[in-house]
Design a protein around this motif. Structure first.
Motif, mmCIF file in Angstrom:
data_model
loop_
_atom_site.group_PDB
_atom_site.id
_atom_site.type_symbol
_atom_site.label_atom_id
_atom_site.label_comp_id
_atom_site.label_asym_id
_atom_site.label_seq_id
_atom_site.Cartn_x
_atom_site.Cartn_y
_atom_site.Cartn_z
ATOM 1 N N PRO A 285 0.811 -1.312 0.089
ATOM 2 C CA PRO A 285 0.007 -0.104 0.013
ATOM 3 C C PRO A 285 0.840 1.256 -0.045
ATOM 4 C CG PRO A 285 -0.757 -1.430 1.988
ATOM 5 C CD PRO A 285 0.382 -2.280 1.249
ATOM 6 N N THR A 286 2.016 1.086 0.698
ATOM 7 C CA THR A 286 2.829 2.318 0.450
ATOM 8 C C THR A 286 3.501 2.619 -0.785
ATOM 9 O OG1 THR A 286 3.492 2.020 2.857
ATOM 10 C CG2 THR A 286 5.093 3.249 1.539
ATOM 11 N N SER A 287 3.725 1.559 -1.578
ATOM 12 C CA SER A 287 4.300 1.792 -2.783
ATOM 13 C C SER A 287 3.532 1.969 -4.016
ATOM 14 C CB SER A 287 5.263 0.602 -3.254
ATOM 15 O OG SER A 287 4.599 -0.729 -3.329
ATOM 16 N N SER A 288 2.198 1.395 -3.790
ATOM 17 C CA SER A 288 1.092 1.529 -4.749
ATOM 18 C C SER A 288 -0.112 2.040 -3.995
ATOM 19 C CB SER A 288 0.843 0.246 -5.597
ATOM 20 O OG SER A 288 2.127 0.026 -5.995
ATOM 21 N N PRO A 289 -0.241 3.086 -3.558
ATOM 22 C CA PRO A 289 -1.487 3.672 -2.722
ATOM 23 C C PRO A 289 -2.648 3.460 -3.706
ATOM 24 C CG PRO A 289 -0.057 5.429 -2.897
ATOM 25 C CD PRO A 289 0.740 4.069 -3.308
ATOM 26 N N GLU A 290 -2.692 4.215 -4.876
ATOM 27 C CA GLU A 290 -3.792 4.311 -5.486
ATOM 28 C C GLU A 290 -4.602 3.005 -5.857
ATOM 29 O OE1 GLU A 290 -1.012 5.814 -6.399
ATOM 30 O OE2 GLU A 290 -1.372 7.839 -5.832
ATOM 31 N N GLU A 291 -3.589 2.078 -6.368
ATOM 32 C CA GLU A 291 -4.007 0.741 -6.505
ATOM 33 C C GLU A 291 -4.586 -0.078 -5.517
ATOM 34 O OE1 GLU A 291 -1.462 -1.684 -9.057
ATOM 35 O OE2 GLU A 291 -1.865 -3.369 -7.901
ATOM 36 N N ALA A 292 -3.897 0.138 -4.383
ATOM 37 C CA ALA A 292 -4.387 -0.489 -3.195
ATOM 38 C C ALA A 292 -5.732 -0.072 -2.790
ATOM 39 C CB ALA A 292 -3.397 -0.287 -2.150
ATOM 40 N N ILE A 293 -6.083 1.194 -2.476
ATOM 41 C CA ILE A 293 -7.262 1.657 -2.006
ATOM 42 C C ILE A 293 -8.318 1.482 -2.876
ATOM 43 C CG2 ILE A 293 -7.014 3.999 -2.739
ATOM 44 C CD1 ILE A 293 -8.407 2.828 0.476
ATOM 45 N N SER A 294 -7.938 1.313 -4.373
ATOM 46 C CA SER A 294 -9.103 1.220 -5.224
ATOM 47 C C SER A 294 -9.896 -0.278 -5.050
ATOM 48 C CB SER A 294 -8.546 1.309 -6.723
ATOM 49 O OG SER A 294 -7.694 0.131 -7.201
ATOM 50 N N TYR A 295 -9.254 -1.285 -4.371
ATOM 51 C CA TYR A 295 -9.794 -2.547 -4.179
ATOM 52 C C TYR A 295 -10.971 -2.527 -3.541
ATOM 53 C CZ TYR A 295 -10.409 -7.486 -4.367
ATOM 54 O OH TYR A 295 -11.120 -8.590 -4.713
ATOM 55 N N PRO A 296 -12.076 -2.861 -3.774
ATOM 56 C CA PRO A 296 -13.453 -2.683 -3.437
ATOM 57 C C PRO A 296 -13.486 -3.280 -2.042
ATOM 58 C CG PRO A 296 -13.802 -3.427 -5.419
ATOM 59 C CD PRO A 296 -12.218 -3.554 -5.178
ATOM 60 N N ALA A 297 -13.035 -4.320 -1.505
ATOM 61 C CA ALA A 297 -13.041 -4.680 -0.212
ATOM 62 C C ALA A 297 -11.979 -4.096 0.852
ATOM 63 C CB ALA A 297 -12.668 -6.110 -0.036
ATOM 64 N N VAL A 298 -11.379 -3.045 0.488
ATOM 65 C CA VAL A 298 -10.338 -2.357 1.197
ATOM 66 C C VAL A 298 -11.084 -1.288 1.685
ATOM 67 C CG1 VAL A 298 -8.137 -1.418 1.543
ATOM 68 C CG2 VAL A 298 -8.504 -3.485 0.182
ATOM 69 N N ASP A 299 -11.185 -0.940 2.996
ATOM 70 C CA ASP A 299 -11.722 0.290 3.653
ATOM 71 C C ASP A 299 -10.791 1.251 3.637
ATOM 72 O OD1 ASP A 299 -14.534 -0.390 3.867
ATOM 73 O OD2 ASP A 299 -13.533 -2.017 5.442
ATOM 74 N N TYR A 300 -9.344 1.108 4.131
ATOM 75 C CA TYR A 300 -8.621 1.949 4.335
ATOM 76 C C TYR A 300 -7.103 1.623 4.125
ATOM 77 C CZ TYR A 300 -12.239 3.903 7.648
ATOM 78 O OH TYR A 300 -13.530 4.188 8.285
ATOM 79 N N ILE A 301 -6.380 2.508 3.884
ATOM 80 C CA ILE A 301 -4.717 1.812 3.727
ATOM 81 C C ILE A 301 -4.033 2.830 4.575
ATOM 82 C CG2 ILE A 301 -5.111 1.156 1.441
ATOM 83 C CD1 ILE A 301 -3.487 3.531 0.336
ATOM 84 N N CYS A 302 -2.676 2.077 4.911
ATOM 85 C CA CYS A 302 -1.884 2.781 5.660
ATOM 86 C C CYS A 302 -0.839 2.953 5.211
ATOM 87 C CB CYS A 302 -1.705 2.322 7.134
ATOM 88 S SG CYS A 302 -0.629 3.116 8.319
ATOM 89 N N CYS A 303 -0.016 4.233 4.850
ATOM 90 C CA CYS A 303 1.304 4.272 3.864
ATOM 91 C C CYS A 303 2.286 4.685 5.069
ATOM 92 C CB CYS A 303 0.857 5.397 2.908
ATOM 93 S SG CYS A 303 -0.222 4.946 1.612
ATOM 94 N N TYR A 304 3.663 4.048 4.612
ATOM 95 C CA TYR A 304 4.477 4.504 5.545
ATOM 96 C C TYR A 304 4.431 3.675 6.745
ATOM 97 C CZ TYR A 304 5.495 7.530 1.560
ATOM 98 O OH TYR A 304 5.633 8.105 0.520
ATOM 99 N N GLU A 305 4.970 4.183 7.813
ATOM 100 C CA GLU A 305 4.927 3.557 9.220
ATOM 101 C C GLU A 305 3.695 3.707 9.738
ATOM 102 O OE1 GLU A 305 7.199 1.551 10.317
ATOM 103 O OE2 GLU A 305 8.216 1.910 8.592
ATOM 104 N N GLY A 306 3.094 2.958 10.371
ATOM 105 C CA GLY A 306 1.638 3.099 10.788
ATOM 106 C C GLY A 306 1.496 3.239 12.494
ATOM 107 N N VAL A 307 2.550 3.644 13.167
ATOM 108 C CA VAL A 307 2.796 3.722 14.509
ATOM 109 C C VAL A 307 1.975 4.797 15.085
ATOM 110 C CG1 VAL A 307 4.545 4.405 16.402
ATOM 111 C CG2 VAL A 307 5.275 2.770 14.384
#
Length: 180
Positions: free
Chosen positions: A131-153
């Motif tokens: 998701p960090t390297s391909s955020p637009e692709e990752a969040i476009s998947y219908p079953a995904v509600d949120y993505i976290c890029c970089y560190e999620g701390v």
């Protein structure tokens, strides 16, 4: 909240992202309940569709394949959908948080579909390298509600708090704010 961390490990037996351990500890410290669903030691039919990076590296002579069975380690044959649904039924998570590499993308998609099939109210969060390297692709998947890029701390605890607050306002409509 109940968080189910998911490690969709296609290739690397025994490789655990350190970030997953760190995020788990942070979430526990903030009062969340934590559990893990790890596919590392499962053998399932869906895996035939995915690239096993360990096998690719061995073919290219970049690494050597390890014979885990020789050490008494054998993957358990399971129906992945059924095993995941059993875990969801047993644990009843509010959020399923994936830690994934790009090679885990297809398995993560499949598992996210299984989660939404089980209960579409469970929030699906993807984090990690993909998701960090391909955020637009990752969040476009219908079953995904949120993505976290970089560190999620910092991001993951904030997101969980926002989800918790949103659930609270949905449960108690008198606490909702309305636009003026």
């Amino acid at each position: 909240m109940r968080i189910l961390f998911i490690l969709p490990n296609v290739s690397e037996i025994g490789v655990k992202p350190i970030g997953l351990s760190l995020l788990s500890a942070i979430c526990k410290d903030r009062g969340h309940y934590i559990d893990l669903f790890d596919t590392t030691f499962y053998e399932f039919s869906e895996i035939s569709d995915f690239t096993n990076n360990a096998a690719v590296y061995a073919i290219k002579n970049q690494t050597r394949s390890v014979d885990y069975e020789r050490s008494g380690i054998k993957k358990e044959k399971v129906d992945l959908r059924e095993r995941l649904h059993d875990k969801l039924s047993e644990y009843q998570p509010d959020v399923c948080a994936f830690s994934m590499m790009t090679s885990d993308r297809d398995l993560s998609r499949k598992m996210s579909d299984y989660i939404k099939e089980y209960d579409d109210k469970i929030q699906v969060v993807w984090g990690g390298i993909y998701p960090t390297s391909s955020p637009e692709e990752a969040i476009s998947y219908p079953a995904v509600d949120y993505i976290c890029c970089y560190e999620g701390v910092e991001a993951l605890p904030e997101l969980l708090e926002a989800i918790r607050n949103d659930k609270h306002t949905q449960t108690h409509p008198t606490h909702q704010t309305h636009p003026t």
